[in-house]
Motif scaffolding. Structure first.
Motif, PDB file in Angstrom:
ATOM      1  N   UNK A 101       0.826  -1.211   0.000  1.00 51.86           N
ATOM      2  CA  UNK A 101       0.000   0.000   0.000  1.00 51.86           C
ATOM      3  C   UNK A 101       0.859   1.260   0.000  1.00 51.86           C
ATOM      4  N   UNK A 102       2.096   1.148   0.459  1.00 46.82           N
ATOM      5  CA  UNK A 102       2.956   2.336   0.514  1.00 46.82           C
ATOM      6  C   UNK A 102       3.287   2.899  -0.868  1.00 46.82           C
ATOM      7  N   UNK A 103       3.121   2.087  -1.925  1.00 47.53           N
ATOM      8  CA  UNK A 103       3.402   2.595  -3.276  1.00 47.53           C
ATOM      9  C   UNK A 103       2.504   3.769  -3.608  1.00 47.53           C
ATOM     10  N   UNK A 104       1.243   3.696  -3.203  1.00 48.68           N
ATOM     11  CA  UNK A 104       0.299   4.795  -3.471  1.00 48.68           C
ATOM     12  C   UNK A 104       0.703   6.043  -2.703  1.00 48.68           C
ATOM     13  N   UNK A 105       1.175   5.841  -1.482  1.00 48.68           N
ATOM     14  CA  UNK A 105       1.542   6.986  -0.650  1.00 48.68           C
ATOM     15  C   UNK A 105       2.840   7.628  -1.116  1.00 48.68           C
ATOM     16  N   UNK A 106       3.810   6.813  -1.514  1.00 46.55           N
ATOM     17  CA  UNK A 106       5.133   7.346  -1.844  1.00 46.55           C
ATOM     18  C   UNK A 106       5.232   7.795  -3.302  1.00 46.55           C
ATOM     19  N   UNK A 107       4.488   7.130  -4.183  1.00 52.16           N
ATOM     20  CA  UNK A 107       4.546   7.466  -5.612  1.00 52.16           C
ATOM     21  C   UNK A 107       3.122   7.700  -6.126  1.00 52.16           C
ATOM     22  N   UNK A 108       2.452   8.752  -5.663  1.00 53.06           N
ATOM     23  CA  UNK A 108       1.019   8.926  -5.960  1.00 53.06           C
ATOM     24  C   UNK A 108       0.704   9.150  -7.436  1.00 53.06           C
ATOM     25  N   UNK A 109       1.685   9.558  -8.224  1.00 50.38           N
ATOM     26  CA  UNK A 109       1.413   9.868  -9.627  1.00 50.38           C
ATOM     27  C   UNK A 109       1.836   8.741 -10.586  1.00 50.38           C
ATOM     28  N   UNK A 110       2.327   7.637 -10.043  1.00 49.68           N
ATOM     29  CA  UNK A 110       2.732   6.499 -10.870  1.00 49.68           C
ATOM     30  C   UNK A 110       1.572   5.511 -10.922  1.00 49.68           C
ATOM     31  N   UNK A 111       1.115   5.131 -12.116  1.00 47.59           N
ATOM     32  CA  UNK A 111      -0.012   4.186 -12.194  1.00 47.59           C
ATOM     33  C   UNK A 111       0.358   2.821 -11.631  1.00 47.59           C
ATOM     34  N   UNK A 112      -0.651   2.184 -11.015  1.00 46.49           N
ATOM     35  CA  UNK A 112      -0.467   0.842 -10.450  1.00 46.49           C
ATOM     36  C   UNK A 112      -1.514  -0.083 -11.055  1.00 46.49           C
ATOM     37  N   UNK A 113      -1.084  -1.283 -11.404  1.00 43.39           N
ATOM     38  CA  UNK A 113      -2.002  -2.284 -11.943  1.00 43.39           C
ATOM     39  C   UNK A 113      -1.814  -3.567 -11.148  1.00 43.39           C
ATOM     40  N   UNK A 114      -2.878  -4.022 -10.507  1.00 39.06           N
ATOM     41  CA  UNK A 114      -2.869  -5.272  -9.739  1.00 39.06           C
ATOM     42  C   UNK A 114      -3.554  -6.342 -10.578  1.00 39.06           C
ATOM     43  N   UNK A 115      -2.932  -7.530 -10.661  1.00 38.64           N
ATOM     44  CA  UNK A 115      -3.433  -8.572 -11.559  1.00 38.64           C
ATOM     45  C   UNK A 115      -3.567  -9.902 -10.837  1.00 38.64           C
TER      46      UNK A 115
END
Length: 614
Positions: free
Chosen positions: A162-176
């Motif tokens: 979950x820290x990816x959203x907090x630390x890199x808020x402008x980088x898209x994330x895709x969960x598969x």
């Protein structure tokens, strides 16, 4: 980057991966991620999930960071991408310190398109600091069901992502993931802070897989008959056989080896080098049978697994779906075969009862086990039942499972059910299937006499059915919730509240009429489905010739055969019989890098085959 135009997703698909068009929801997912959006993607195995992050990685500026749970999976993905000319690497414990430093330098310099990492490494302060120095194209979280405690393969280290959203808020994330019901998908979105991301649910159906479930009656011999009749016998095709215990894995692998199969064992109790070597052989060689516990399989990328067999009941329908999904990733015909018995139900029930999980979690796990029993005992199309569990309703009978191909008759089994339930009650709800059946059949053996059960009113009231069919009745009563198996003791039957209306004659029980088990030695079936869709014997011979050429190349490079060319590519070549470079245009899976590297090799192999025929 001024004046530089990034390629479009379709251009990447054509030139790098060698495919003419996207399938299903791929294009929609990719466009969303390329534009910077977050996404949760559920696609069945073999539907092309990897392209949903690999194509955006090549369309966006920077390096894509892919979170993957297994070293073997990372390495296979990297080898396949390198063959396509994609700059990919994996950071894991198998890398030397010098190799790690080189990869980190290339990340900072923008010289890599994709980097695969384990979740444990990604959340280390040093690695996060490295990411701060890099331009990140996107984050892809593979096997995302591992983040959910409601799923079947929870891994605590995934919670930190979950820290990816907090630390890199402008980088898209895709969960598969390929395996997540509604509650699990909601849990994934919440735990990864994907609340604003789009959900893409492509469905669960794997139409190329034929589902078959049989009652256990000497399961090893049943397996042998299945392998001989449907998969050509020893050395013909690759497959996986799952067992519940480590001891059974080793015994079954040894037994299959004695029958002429190249069978390897895999479980968590083996030394790590042995496990790694066995997995490597399975991935790189053809015709190997891997006998394994569930420790083997997550992320296995081998596309030509032609069968997945279960000699024991898996833990849930999610686990069954994921494990069987390792068959037929290339879209060609494959089998999911399982033998199960009441002893499996008792053993899994005991696992649940003795686990340290909360009572709420145990209730969920028991519900999942009951749903799996429902699949095993249904008289309906198995694919319909499986899809309905995952929320897909309205599908017609598939015509490609055992209950469709050999329809099962249902009948009014109320009287049989009452006899069985009465016998469980009269024997004190203290015995399992063997003893209950002995009493029903009137067997005056030592155990029956020791407990005085020859004097019961239910002694000998069930002689109209043989023992095997009484076992079927008892299994169905458990699946229907009329009987329970005591998980605290030795698997004795217990009556449930639901059985009272049946015993009082107030409710009807419909049962499926199972055929008597097959007897005799295994022998190949003349009606065996073809391993490939090729109908011309000459095309089939060329296909096998190309596979042999592929094996030589793979061994020389130390990579799995399918990394060189997928079977689908070789099937296309076998049909087309190209003679000139331009004849390779449009061949499935031949992108620019592979055409440049292997085009002449393929043309020479076809020419050599044709010369031998003349």
């Amino acid at each position: 980057m001024t004046g530089f135009s990034m390629p479009t997703p379709l251009q990447i698909l054509n030139s790098v991966f060698g495919f003419p068009a996207f399938r299903g929801q791929q294009a929609e997912v990719i466009e969303h991620v390329v534009a910077g959006g977050d996404a949760l993607v559920l696609m069945p195995t073999g539907a092309g999930k990897s392209l949903c992050y690999q194509v955006p990685a090549l369309c966006r500026d920077g390096v894509a960071v892919v979170v993957s749970p297994l070293i073997a999976l990372m390495q296979n993905q990297v080898e396949a991408l390198n063959q396509l000319g994609v700059r990919a690497a994996a950071l894991n414990s198998a890398r030397s310190l010098d190799e790690v430093r080189v990869i980190e330098r290339r990340m900072r310099a923008g010289e890599l398109d994709l980097v695969y990492v384990a979740p444990e490494r990604l959340v280390l302060p040093g690695f996060l600091a490295l990411l701060d120095e890099c331009r990140i194209a996107l984050f892809a979280i593979d096997e995302a069901h591992c983040v959910s405690q409601w799923g079947h393969d929870f891994r605590p280290e995934y919670l930190q992502l979950a820290l990816l959203h907090e630390r890199f808020p402008h980088v898209p994330r895709i969960a598969l993931t390929a395996t997540a019901d509604g509650p699990t998908r909601r849990d994934i979105a919440e735990r990864l802070n994907l609340g604003d991301g789009r959900h893409f649910v492509a469905g669960f159906d794997r139409p190329n897989i034929r589902y078959r479930i049989a009652a256990k009656n000497n399961a090893r011999e049943q397996l042998l008959r299945f392998l001989a009749a449907e998969h050509g016998g020893p050395g013909a095709e690759s497959g996986i056989v799952y067992c519940l215990s480590r001891a059974k894995v080793e015994e079954t692998a040894s037994w299959l080896a004695g029958k002429g199969y190249t069978a390897l064992a895999y479980h968590a109790g083996l030394d790590q080098p042995v496990r790694a070597a066995n997995q490597e052989r399975f991935l790189r060689e053809d015709g190997i049978v891997m006998v394994a516990t569930i420790a083997f399989g997550m992320g296995i990328d081998k596309p030509d697994v032609r069968f997945v067999a279960h000699l024991d009941l898996p833990k849930s329908l999610e686990a069954y779906y994921q494990e069987t999904g390792r068959a037929g990733r290339d879209g060609m015909p494959a089998d999911a075969w399982m033998a199960y018995g009441l002893e499996d139900v008792a053993k899994l029930g005991q696992f649940i009862a003795s686990s340290p999980s909360s009572d709420a979690q145990k209730r969920i796990e028991r519900g999942k086990l009951n749903a799996l029993l429902g699949l095993c005992e249904t008289a309906r199309c198995r694919r319909q039942v499986l899809l309905e569990y995952f929320g897909e309703t309205g599908a017609g009978p598939c015509g490609n499972c055992d209950t469709c191909l050999e329809p099962v008759a249902s009948f009014d089994g109320t009287e049989l059910a009452r006899k069985a339930l009465s016998c469980v009650y009269r024997t004190g709800e203290s015995f399992g299937a063997g003893h209950v059946i002995d009493v029903l059949l009137g067997k005056d053996n030592d155990k029956v006499q020791r407990f005085g059960h020859q004097n019961l009113s239910t002694f000998g009231i069930g002689t109209e059915l043989p023992a095997e069919q009484w076992r079927s009745v008892l299994r169905q009563l458990v699946a229907a919730g009329l009987l329970a198996i005591d998980t605290e003791g030795h698997g004795a039957f217990k009556l449930t509240e639901a059985c009272r209306p049946v015993l009082r004659g107030e409710a009807r029980v419909d049962l499926r009429r199972d055929p008597l088990p097959a007897r005799g030695k295994a022998k190949a079936s003349a009606g065996r489905k073809p391993a490939t869709p090729l109908t011309d014997p000459s095309d089939e011979a060329l296909f096998q010739h190309l596979r042999a050429e592929r094996m030589v190349l793979a061994k020389a490079q130390g990579v799995p055969s399918y990394v060189i060319w997928h079977d689908s590519t070789l099937l296309d070549i076998a049909r087309r019989r190209p003679r000139r470079p331009q004849d390779l245009d449009g061949v499935a899976g031949l992108g620019e890098a592979k055409r440049e590297r292997y085009g002449q090799v393929l043309l020479d192999a076809v020419a050599a085959f044709e010369a031998r025929r003349e």
